[in-house]
Design a protein around this motif. Structure first.
Motif, PDB file in Angstrom:
ATOM      1  N   UNK A  49       0.858  -1.380   0.299  1.00 45.37           N
ATOM      2  CA  UNK A  49      -0.055  -0.130   0.000  1.00 45.37           C
ATOM      3  C   UNK A  49       0.824   1.507  -0.019  1.00 45.37           C
ATOM      4  N   UNK A  50       0.440   1.933  -0.652  1.00 46.93           N
ATOM      5  CA  UNK A  50       1.155   3.144  -0.558  1.00 46.93           C
ATOM      6  C   UNK A  50      -0.181   4.070  -0.603  1.00 46.93           C
ATOM      7  N   UNK A  51       0.356   5.014   1.035  1.00 44.77           N
ATOM      8  CA  UNK A  51      -0.379   6.138   1.358  1.00 44.77           C
ATOM      9  C   UNK A  51      -0.494   7.193   0.759  1.00 44.77           C
ATOM     10  N   UNK A  52      -1.514   8.831   1.068  1.00 46.89           N
ATOM     11  CA  UNK A  52      -1.124   9.558  -0.480  1.00 46.89           C
ATOM     12  C   UNK A  52      -3.108  10.134  -0.162  1.00 46.89           C
ATOM     13  N   UNK A  53      -2.842  11.195  -1.187  1.00 49.40           N
ATOM     14  CA  UNK A  53      -3.438  11.765  -1.659  1.00 49.40           C
ATOM     15  C   UNK A  53      -3.390  11.353  -3.334  1.00 49.40           C
ATOM     16  N   UNK A  54      -5.007  11.355  -3.954  1.00 49.21           N
ATOM     17  CA  UNK A  54      -4.452  11.313  -5.302  1.00 49.21           C
ATOM     18  C   UNK A  54      -4.246  12.451  -6.106  1.00 49.21           C
ATOM     19  N   UNK A  55      -3.509  12.409  -7.179  1.00 55.86           N
ATOM     20  CA  UNK A  55      -2.682  13.305  -8.077  1.00 55.86           C
ATOM     21  C   UNK A  55      -3.780  14.520  -8.305  1.00 55.86           C
ATOM     22  N   UNK A  56      -4.607  14.649  -7.242  1.00 58.01           N
ATOM     23  CA  UNK A  56      -5.526  16.321  -7.946  1.00 58.01           C
ATOM     24  C   UNK A  56      -4.626  17.189  -7.301  1.00 58.01           C
ATOM     25  N   UNK A  57      -5.103  18.152  -7.641  1.00 51.46           N
ATOM     26  CA  UNK A  57      -4.049  19.389  -7.037  1.00 51.46           C
ATOM     27  C   UNK A  57      -5.043  20.111  -5.632  1.00 51.46           C
ATOM     28  N   UNK A  58      -4.824  20.343  -4.749  1.00 47.01           N
ATOM     29  CA  UNK A  58      -5.635  21.224  -4.266  1.00 47.01           C
ATOM     30  C   UNK A  58      -5.430  22.677  -4.020  1.00 47.01           C
ATOM     31  N   UNK A  59      -6.096  23.185  -5.004  1.00 47.61           N
ATOM     32  CA  UNK A  59      -5.791  24.535  -4.608  1.00 47.61           C
ATOM     33  C   UNK A  59      -6.296  25.630  -3.316  1.00 47.61           C
ATOM     34  N   UNK A  60      -7.185  25.304  -2.295  1.00 47.01           N
ATOM     35  CA  UNK A  60      -7.955  26.266  -1.966  1.00 47.01           C
ATOM     36  C   UNK A  60      -7.616  25.411  -0.485  1.00 47.01           C
ATOM     37  N   UNK A  61      -7.717  26.617   0.587  1.00 47.05           N
ATOM     38  CA  UNK A  61      -7.170  25.753   2.000  1.00 47.05           C
ATOM     39  C   UNK A  61      -9.108  25.443   2.007  1.00 47.05           C
ATOM     40  N   UNK A  62     -10.272  25.921   1.944  1.00 42.81           N
ATOM     41  CA  UNK A  62     -11.751  25.755   2.000  1.00 42.81           C
ATOM     42  C   UNK A  62     -11.827  24.248   2.511  1.00 42.81           C
ATOM     43  N   UNK A  63     -12.119  23.611   3.637  1.00 38.96           N
ATOM     44  CA  UNK A  63     -12.359  22.337   3.511  1.00 38.96           C
ATOM     45  C   UNK A  63     -13.592  21.936   3.031  1.00 38.96           C
ATOM     46  N   UNK A  64     -14.823  22.889   2.866  1.00 41.41           N
ATOM     47  CA  UNK A  64     -15.775  21.844   1.844  1.00 41.41           C
ATOM     48  C   UNK A  64     -15.404  22.019   0.476  1.00 41.41           C
TER      49      UNK A  64
END
Length: 70
Positions: A49-64
């Protein structure tokens, strides 16, 4: 034991980003629910298993908005 209860092996699979392990092991305590709903996946020695977040850029600090993009 893995067929009844969620173990560390199954928990690692749930949190990995490997293609084989995506959308598996949703149960919180009992893994037989995953077996019944066909989302059960054991950890295989061939694919660690490789842990992490999918390769999508998160361009916001807004949780919603971040959750809506996932």
């Amino acid at each position: 034991m893995d067929k009844i209860f969620i173990t560390p092996h199954l928990y690692r699979v749930h949190h990995s980003i490997n293609h084989l392990y995506l959308d598996t092991n949703y149960s919180n305590m009992f893994s037989f629910w995953d077996i019944l709903s066909r989302t059960y996946q054991e950890e295989t020695p061939q694919e660690k298993p490789v842990y992490g977040v999918m390769d999508r850029d998160i361009d916001s600090q807004n949780l919603v908005s971040t959750q809506l993009k996932m």
